[in-house]
Every structure is written in structure tokens, then in C-alpha cells.
Design an enzyme around this catalytic site. Structure first.
Site, mmCIF file in Angstrom:
data_model
loop_
_atom_site.group_PDB
_atom_site.id
_atom_site.type_symbol
_atom_site.label_atom_id
_atom_site.label_comp_id
_atom_site.label_asym_id
_atom_site.label_seq_id
_atom_site.Cartn_x
_atom_site.Cartn_y
_atom_site.Cartn_z
ATOM 1 N N GLU A 1 -2.560 1.141 4.576
ATOM 2 C CA GLU A 1 -3.400 2.095 3.835
ATOM 3 C C GLU A 1 -3.238 3.523 4.348
ATOM 4 O O GLU A 1 -3.113 4.469 3.565
ATOM 5 C CB GLU A 1 -4.883 1.707 3.933
ATOM 6 C CG GLU A 1 -5.282 0.459 3.175
ATOM 7 C CD GLU A 1 -5.350 -0.760 4.083
ATOM 8 O OE1 GLU A 1 -4.511 -0.870 5.005
ATOM 9 O OE2 GLU A 1 -6.228 -1.617 3.865
ATOM 10 N N TYR B 1 -4.191 -5.781 15.561
ATOM 11 C CA TYR B 1 -4.172 -4.875 14.410
ATOM 12 C C TYR B 1 -3.591 -3.521 14.811
ATOM 13 O O TYR B 1 -4.290 -2.647 15.310
ATOM 14 C CB TYR B 1 -5.575 -4.805 13.760
ATOM 15 C CG TYR B 1 -5.670 -5.869 12.696
ATOM 16 C CD1 TYR B 1 -5.277 -7.171 13.010
ATOM 17 C CD2 TYR B 1 -6.029 -5.596 11.382
ATOM 18 C CE1 TYR B 1 -5.267 -8.169 12.046
ATOM 19 C CE2 TYR B 1 -6.028 -6.597 10.417
ATOM 20 C CZ TYR B 1 -5.634 -7.878 10.768
ATOM 21 O OH TYR B 1 -5.604 -8.861 9.818
ATOM 22 N N PHE B 2 -2.307 -3.400 14.552
ATOM 23 C CA PHE B 2 -1.619 -2.188 15.003
ATOM 24 C C PHE B 2 -1.824 -1.032 14.021
ATOM 25 O O PHE B 2 -1.269 0.051 14.220
ATOM 26 C CB PHE B 2 -0.129 -2.466 15.216
ATOM 27 C CG PHE B 2 0.168 -3.470 16.306
ATOM 28 C CD1 PHE B 2 -0.801 -3.852 17.217
ATOM 29 C CD2 PHE B 2 1.431 -4.044 16.421
ATOM 30 C CE1 PHE B 2 -0.528 -4.785 18.229
ATOM 31 C CE2 PHE B 2 1.725 -4.975 17.412
ATOM 32 C CZ PHE B 2 0.742 -5.348 18.310
ATOM 33 N N ASP B 3 -2.609 -1.271 12.959
ATOM 34 C CA ASP B 3 -2.981 -0.122 12.119
ATOM 35 C C ASP B 3 -4.232 0.556 12.679
ATOM 36 O O ASP B 3 -4.611 1.625 12.204
ATOM 37 C CB ASP B 3 -3.211 -0.536 10.655
ATOM 38 C CG ASP B 3 -4.265 -1.618 10.476
ATOM 39 O OD1 ASP B 3 -4.459 -2.445 11.395
ATOM 40 O OD2 ASP B 3 -4.906 -1.649 9.401
ATOM 41 N N ASP C 1 -7.152 -14.028 1.551
ATOM 42 C CA ASP C 1 -8.248 -13.290 2.189
ATOM 43 C C ASP C 1 -9.032 -12.463 1.171
ATOM 44 O O ASP C 1 -8.543 -12.194 0.064
ATOM 45 C CB ASP C 1 -7.678 -12.328 3.246
ATOM 46 C CG ASP C 1 -6.778 -11.285 2.612
ATOM 47 O OD1 ASP C 1 -5.872 -11.675 1.854
ATOM 48 O OD2 ASP C 1 -6.984 -10.074 2.843
ATOM 49 N N GLU C 2 -10.208 -12.069 1.578
ATOM 50 C CA GLU C 2 -11.019 -11.072 0.883
ATOM 51 C C GLU C 2 -11.006 -11.256 -0.640
ATOM 52 O O GLU C 2 -10.718 -10.319 -1.383
ATOM 53 C CB GLU C 2 -10.540 -9.661 1.264
ATOM 54 C CG GLU C 2 -10.710 -9.396 2.746
ATOM 55 C CD GLU C 2 -10.266 -8.007 3.188
ATOM 56 O OE1 GLU C 2 -10.821 -7.501 4.171
ATOM 57 O OE2 GLU C 2 -9.349 -7.426 2.576
ATOM 58 N N TRP D 1 -0.909 -2.767 8.801
ATOM 59 C CA TRP D 1 -1.355 -2.550 7.416
ATOM 60 C C TRP D 1 -1.103 -1.115 7.008
ATOM 61 O O TRP D 1 -1.124 -0.199 7.855
ATOM 62 C CB TRP D 1 -2.836 -2.902 7.290
ATOM 63 C CG TRP D 1 -3.080 -4.357 7.510
ATOM 64 C CD1 TRP D 1 -3.580 -4.951 8.631
ATOM 65 C CD2 TRP D 1 -2.785 -5.425 6.594
ATOM 66 N NE1 TRP D 1 -3.626 -6.314 8.467
ATOM 67 C CE2 TRP D 1 -3.150 -6.634 7.226
ATOM 68 C CE3 TRP D 1 -2.249 -5.486 5.304
ATOM 69 C CZ2 TRP D 1 -2.998 -7.877 6.615
ATOM 70 C CZ3 TRP D 1 -2.104 -6.731 4.702
ATOM 71 C CH2 TRP D 1 -2.475 -7.898 5.349
ATOM 72 N N ARG E 1 0.830 -1.202 0.000
ATOM 73 C CA ARG E 1 0.000 0.000 0.000
ATOM 74 C C ARG E 1 0.870 1.261 0.000
ATOM 75 O O ARG E 1 0.669 2.179 -0.773
ATOM 76 C CB ARG E 1 -0.925 -0.007 1.221
ATOM 77 C CG ARG E 1 -2.292 -0.608 0.997
ATOM 78 C CD ARG E 1 -2.243 -2.068 0.523
ATOM 79 N NE ARG E 1 -3.579 -2.685 0.470
ATOM 80 C CZ ARG E 1 -4.107 -3.381 1.472
ATOM 81 N NH1 ARG E 1 -3.408 -3.610 2.575
ATOM 82 N NH2 ARG E 1 -5.330 -3.875 1.347
ATOM 83 N N TRP F 1 -7.310 -14.023 11.444
ATOM 84 C CA TRP F 1 -7.379 -12.563 11.566
ATOM 85 C C TRP F 1 -8.783 -12.060 11.888
ATOM 86 O O TRP F 1 -8.947 -11.088 12.588
ATOM 87 C CB TRP F 1 -6.809 -11.876 10.320
ATOM 88 C CG TRP F 1 -7.656 -11.921 9.086
ATOM 89 C CD1 TRP F 1 -7.767 -12.936 8.205
ATOM 90 C CD2 TRP F 1 -8.493 -10.870 8.579
ATOM 91 N NE1 TRP F 1 -8.612 -12.601 7.187
ATOM 92 C CE2 TRP F 1 -9.079 -11.344 7.386
ATOM 93 C CE3 TRP F 1 -8.794 -9.576 9.017
ATOM 94 C CZ2 TRP F 1 -9.956 -10.568 6.622
ATOM 95 C CZ3 TRP F 1 -9.666 -8.809 8.257
ATOM 96 C CH2 TRP F 1 -10.239 -9.300 7.081
ATOM 97 N N ASP G 1 -0.545 -6.375 -3.682
ATOM 98 C CA ASP G 1 -1.942 -6.057 -3.373
ATOM 99 C C ASP G 1 -2.565 -5.315 -4.548
ATOM 100 O O ASP G 1 -1.914 -5.130 -5.588
ATOM 101 C CB ASP G 1 -2.052 -5.253 -2.066
ATOM 102 C CG ASP G 1 -3.348 -5.581 -1.326
ATOM 103 O OD1 ASP G 1 -4.421 -5.365 -1.905
ATOM 104 O OD2 ASP G 1 -3.289 -6.056 -0.181
ATOM 105 N N HIS H 1 -7.003 -9.604 -3.856
ATOM 106 C CA HIS H 1 -6.080 -8.464 -3.741
ATOM 107 C C HIS H 1 -5.067 -8.524 -4.891
ATOM 108 O O HIS H 1 -3.858 -8.404 -4.694
ATOM 109 C CB HIS H 1 -5.396 -8.453 -2.372
ATOM 110 C CG HIS H 1 -6.302 -8.024 -1.257
ATOM 111 N ND1 HIS H 1 -6.637 -6.709 -1.044
ATOM 112 C CD2 HIS H 1 -6.955 -8.722 -0.305
ATOM 113 C CE1 HIS H 1 -7.450 -6.625 0.000
ATOM 114 N NE2 HIS H 1 -7.668 -7.828 0.468
HETATM 115 C C1 TNX Z 1 -8.010 -6.480 6.177
HETATM 116 S S1 TNX Z 1 -6.186 -8.632 7.351
HETATM 117 C C2 TNX Z 1 -7.101 -6.947 5.261
HETATM 118 C C3 TNX Z 1 -6.082 -6.029 4.701
HETATM 119 C C4 TNX Z 1 -6.303 -4.619 5.159
HETATM 120 C C5 TNX Z 1 -6.637 -4.622 6.641
HETATM 121 C C6 TNX Z 1 -6.790 -3.262 7.238
HETATM 122 C C7 TNX Z 1 -6.409 -9.109 5.948
HETATM 123 C C8 TNX Z 1 -6.054 -10.474 5.709
HETATM 124 N N1 TNX Z 1 -6.933 -8.277 4.996
HETATM 125 O O1 TNX Z 1 -6.085 -6.112 3.290
HETATM 126 O O2 TNX Z 1 -5.150 -3.886 4.910
HETATM 127 O O3 TNX Z 1 -7.845 -5.332 6.840
HETATM 128 O O4 TNX Z 1 -6.875 -3.301 8.632
#
Ligand code: TNX
Length: 573
Positions: free
Chosen positions: A501, A446-448, A354-355, A499, A191, A421, A220, A291
Site C-alpha cells: 500500500e 511484517y516488513f511493510d 483473509d479479511e 505489503w 497494490r 499472520w 486485490d 479482497h
Molecule cells: C493485512 S496480511 C492484510 C493485507 C495488508 C496488510 C498490511 C493479510 C493477510 N492481509 O491485505 O496489505 O495487512 O500490513
């Protein structure tokens, strides 16, 4: 500048004050005659993070570290001696000499020794050490270079000024080993890119607190950051984006081209070597199948629709993922992993997972044909099929596969390690089913997310519900009571994720990571028995001096934390 100086002075004062109080405590300290004392009582007076398993003071004069002090190493600990020079220079500014032979008296002796923890499993014993600081000299013994390295980190935290401009170490004995084998942090150069020099600095700080894994989120939607020789377009196109979300207004663009930014293979190799010398394994992560935006911009032929695409300029979850029905796309994934395995010797490789929205797969003739041919009913199972391909490919290179907990959805592949996570439940289920797990839940790791509220806190991804304070991190136990005793060895440890962003550069990373990463370091290393947050805070105060010397932009403690720390010190006194 002025504010920094004042804070610096305050920190110095706090550090000195800690030692004064500890000095006063030591006067009345009852020294046990034999054996070690449990973490609770004796360690209270040692300002070490993470707290050692066993530590006790010895009733002897402190030993001085002089410019003439020699680090004496044996046949196998020369590299460890070099690291000891580095660790002690960082604290004292002294560059001590090393020698393969020399007197023990007045010096620091590094020695290989199989004991004393012969009853521990191999991985745990390999990181153990014993440190004996006596008026006559310092002896550090361990069964491996990693153990010696860990001992050096503890020793460096025990060095303190004597009030007359000299350095000394209190007489003590420490016997120590880790609770977990995976003590990790994640950085997200995809990012916002983090230059190699910053990564080196970060690794150095991690190592001071006995972290041993750094996961690099290399790809990503918004950037591809690792050179792959077979597919040069990945970095030619994928490492540049037209613009980024605007600071303070994430739904609009800032109009600034970002990139090209990536690690060349040569830089990656150099980072691996640097990290290895500090006993940190770099765990590369290549996001598959989701991603995938930056890869899709360079190679639209590996998606379901064929594009065209641009590298994404907004954060979030994107629909255009790798086409699991296309053999060329699977070959691409394997080719990339092949080069990644050559660069990164890590025993475990992260495939993301993920996602990944599966709607494109639903509408894709190739994906549907694959599902039919393989007898799969749900698209989630197609992701499992893909993971099978990746897992056996990695196994052929002698590596294990790890993925985010979404890889559970279509059924786990047999050897997969799960990084939990979305809370801890995925990890609990995976451990119950006999899979190894790294715990990294959004609730604690989650330290972001924000660490405090107030007008001075920087913009970040999670406000309000996403707040993770230092105390919250500290109270985390990676081993949930819901995991039966027989399966608990599957919990490899915990990882803090930073993370990127809303973290624009290295200084931002440091602000979000520290001091929370010190709390997680203790979660990962120290026994749970006798853990106490106020006591941690008083030891944390003794660390700010080291973090200052390392030029870490940590979040400064607020008045409340400082007051609590002072109160604890007075109480213990
Ligand atoms: C979720 S944790 C995501 C990341 C994002 C993050 C922001 C994970 C496996 N996927 O792509 O950066 O949340 O907190």
C-alpha cells in the site's frame, strides 16, 4: 549522489575492516584437529549470512581466485556451474570459465555426492552441501543442484579482496543444511505493480541469502495483475484504477490513473523459469473470497449484489466479496485457479482467505440457500465450504492449498496449510491439529511496517505499535514452545511480507525488505544454538558490499548499529 558515494566508501571500509579484523583473528585461531565445530564458536569469524550449521577455518593459505580459475563440473552439475559463474562474477567481476573435465588443483570443483548428511530427512538433505576451501583448490559437493546452489552462495560470501586488488577465499570447511523448508518473502504487485525486471532482481538477491519461496500477491481490491485467458476483462478492467491514495494523505485521491499493469502469461512463465534456475518457487496468491474488488469491477455477476463496481481507489477492507452461493462464481474461481496452476508449477497454491467480511453473505439469498442446503449454521462455515471446493479442485491438479489464518474460523479443511499472520496463535492451533503451517506474524514478519523512527523514515502502514526493528526480526522463533515436540515438524518455516500500500516501487520494496530480510534468512536457515544479534550485525556489515554491488536500496545502518558491530569485532579479537 554525493551522500551515496560517502556511504558506499564507508561500506567498503567496513567490509575491508571486517576482513582486517578477521585476518587478525585468524592468526591466533586455534584450529580443531578433527570434526566440525558448532555454529557458536567457529562461525563467529565467517562473515556468512545465514550462518552455516558448521564451519571452521583450516590452517592453510587462502586460495586466490584468478581469471584463469576454472569451474569444473560433473555429469549432472553443468547448470550449477553456470550459476557459480554468475555468483562469483557478481562479487569479483571475473567471468570464470567452466569445463566438464579438468584439474582439481587451483580450481573450483562441483560434484554430486549423497553424503555427508545421510541421517537427515530427504527435504533437508536435498538442500545440504559441503564446501572445502584448501590452498590446493575448492571442492563443493552436494546431493542435488539445490545443495550445490546453496554452497555457491556461501562461497560467494567468502570471497574477499586481498588488499592488492586481487580476490581470495580463506581456507575453511563448511557443512551446512537448512532448519526450515519454507524460507519465504511476499511481494504485493496488486497494490503497486512491480515490473518483471524488478522481480528478477529481487529473486536474485533472495537467492543469495538462501530464500526459496516468493509469494506473489497477484490480486486485490486495487488491482488484478495476472492475465487469465478465459476472463480477459480481469486485466482489461481490473488492472487499472482511476486513482490511488495520495502520498502523505491516504484519505484523499491523487487524481492519477494507475495502470494498466499486469503480468502476461508469457511474462509469468518467464519469471517462473528465472526463479526456478535460482531454486526459488513462485507461490501465486489469488484472493478468494475477500479482497475481490478488482475482480468485482470486471465481473460484478460473481458478487452477491451484482454491482456495478469500480476498482478500489482506497486501501482497507471491502465488503463486496465473491458470492459463495452462486455456482457460476465457484466455477469462475476454479477456472482462474486452473490457469494459475498451468502457469505456476508450485506444489502449494495460495487462495488468500483473509479479511473477508461476511455481511453480504448474510443478506444474500443464494448464500443463505447454500448454507441451508449444506446444513451450515454460520457464514464462517460457508467460507470453509468454499475452501473445501477449492482444496479438492487444487488436489485434482496435484497441488496443496494454503490460506491466511482466517481459514481456521469455520473449521479447517483437511489438507489446508495455514499461513499465520494475526500473531502466531493461529499457526500454533493449526500445527497442534496436525496441519502444516508457515509463520508470518505481524509481530515479527511484517516488513511493510517501520523499521526505525525519525524524520528520514518513509511514510508507511504501521507507525508506533507496528514498529519492527531488525533485532525484533532476528529474535523470532517460528517454533513456539506451545507446540508439542511431536507437532513441530508441521512448522514449514517463516515468511516476511512486504505489503504494497505504501511502497510505490521496487526501490521502496528494497528499503523496507533490507536488511530485515537477512535477519529472517538466518531465522529460517541457521540453528538457534549460539545465535547472537551483535555477531549477526558484524556479519551483516560484511554484506553491505554485496548489496551495493547488487544495487539494492537497503536501509543504511545507523551510527548505533555500526558502533555495536565495531565493539563486537574488538571484543572477539
Ligand atoms: C493485512 S496480511 C492484510 C493485507 C495488508 C496488510 C498490511 C493479510 C493477510 N492481509 O491485505 O496489505 O495487512 O500490513
Amino acid at each position: 549522489m554525493k551522500r551515496e558515494c560517502i556511504t558506499g566508501l564507508m561500506t567498503e571500509w567496513l567490509t575491508r575492516r571486517t576482513w582486517q579484523v578477521l585476518g587478525a583473528m585468524a592468526v591466533g585461531f586455534l584450529v580443531p584437529t578433527a570434526g566440525a565445530v558448532s555454529a557458536t564458536s567457529a562461525n563467529d569469524s565467517m562473515p556468512v549470512i545465514p550462518c552455516p550449521v558448521e564451519a571452521r577455518r583450516v590452517e592453510q593459505k587462502p586460495i586466490r581466485l584468478r581469471p584463469s580459475t576454472v569451474i569444473v563440473y560433473d555429469a549432472v552439475s553443468q547448470e550449477s556451474a553456470a550459476r557459480a559463474v554468475e555468483g562469483l562474477r557478481r562479487v569479483t567481476g571475473l567471468t570464470l570459465r567452466t569445463a566438464s573435465r579438468g584439474r582439481a588443483r587451483g580450481n573450483l570443483v562441483l560434484r554430486f555426492d549423497r553424503g555427508p548428511f545421510l541421517e537427515l530427512p530427504d527435504w533437508q538433505r536435498a538442500e545440504s552441501y559441503r564446501l572445502a576451501v584448501k590452498a590446493s583448490g575448492i571442492e563443493l559437493t552436494a546431493p542435488s543442484p539445490h545443495g550445490l546452489f546453496n554452497g555457491v552462495q556461501t562461497l560467494a560470501q567468502l570471497v574477499a579482496p586481498d588488499g592488492k586488488g586481487r580476490w581470495q577465499v580463506r581456507a575453511c570447511e563448511v557443512r551446512d543444511y537448512p532448519r526450515f523448508r519454507w524460507r519465504g518473502l511476499l511481494l504485493d504487485p496488486a497494490r503497486h505493480f512491480l515490473p518483471p525486471d524488478f522481480l528478477k532482481k529481487f529473486i536474485e538477491v533472495m537467492a543469495c541469502y538462501k530464500y526459496n519461496r516468493l509469494q506473489l500477491h497477484l490480486t486485490d481490491d486495487q488491482g488484478w495483475r495476472i492475465e487469465i485467458k478465459k476472463y480477459p476483462r480481469l486485466t482489461e478492467m481490473g488492472s487499472i484504477r482511476k486513482e490511488s491514495p495520495k502520498r502523505g494523505d491516504r484519505d484523499h485521491g491523487d487524481g492519477q490513473v494507475y495502470g494498466p499493469f499486469f503480468y502476461s502469461q508469457e511474462q509469468a512463465r518467464e519469471l517462473v523459469t528465472y526463479a526456478k534456475a535460482r531454486h526459488v518457487t513462485l507461490v501465486p496468491e489469488i484472493e478468494l473470497p475477500g479482497h475481490f474488488g478488482a475482480a468485482a469491477a470486471a465481473h460484478p455477476e460473481f458478487t452477491c449484489t451484482g454491482g456495478p463496481f469500480e476498482v478500489n481507489t482506497r486501501w482497507g477492507i471491502k465488503p463486496d466479496i465473491l458470492c459463495a452461493g452462486n455456482d457460476a462464481a465457484i466455477a469462475f474461481a476454479k477456472d482462474v485457479l486452473s490457469e494459475v496452476c498451468e502457469l505456476f508449477p508450485s506444489d502449494i497454491i495460495h487462495i488468500g482467505g483473509d479479511e473477508a467480511p461476511r455481511e453480504r453473505w448474510k443478506a444474500c439469498a443464494k448464500c443463505q440457500a447454500r448454507m441451508k442446503a449444506e446444513g451450515l449454521e454460520r457464514e464462517a462455515q460457508l467460507q470453509t465450504w468454499l475452501n473445501h471446493q477449492l482444496e479438492s479442485f487444487l488436489a485434482s491438479k496435484g497441488r496443496r492449498m494454503i490460506g491466511w489464518d482466517e481459514i481456521l474460523e469455520g473449521g479447517l479443511t483437511p489438507g489446508a496449510v495455514v499461513m499465520s499472520w494475526r500473531g502466531s496463535q493461529g499457526g500454533i492451533d493449526a500445527a497442534r491439529a496436525g496441519h502444516d503451517v508457515v509463520m508470518s506474524p505481524t509481530t515479527h514478519c511484517y516488513f511493510d511496517y517501520a523499521q526505525a523512527e525519525g524524520p528520514n523514515e518513509p511514510e508507511c502502514i504501521g507507525w508506533g505499535s507496528g514498529m519492527i526493528r531488525l533485532a525484533k526480526v532476528y529474535e523470532f522463533d517460528p517454533v513456539s514452545a506451545a507446540i508439542p515436540a511431536a507437532q513441530r515438524q508441521h512448522i514449514l518455516g517463516a515468511q516476511g511480507n512486504i505489503w504494497g500500500e505504501f511502497i510505490w516501487d521496487g526501490s521502496g520494496v528494497e528499503y523496507f525488505a533490507f536488511p530485515r530480510a537477512l535477519a529472517l534468512a538466518e531465522v529460517n536457515w541457521s540453528p538457534t544454538q549460539g545465535r547472537n544479534f551483535d555477531n549477526f550485525i558484524s556479519r551483516l556489515n560484511a554484506q553491505y558490499g554485496l548489496l551495493d554491488r547488487l544495487k539494492v536500496n537497503y536501509r543504511k545502518p545507523d551510527a548505533e548499529t555500526t558502533r555495536r558491530a565495531e565493539a563486537t569485532m574488538v571484543q572477539t579479537k
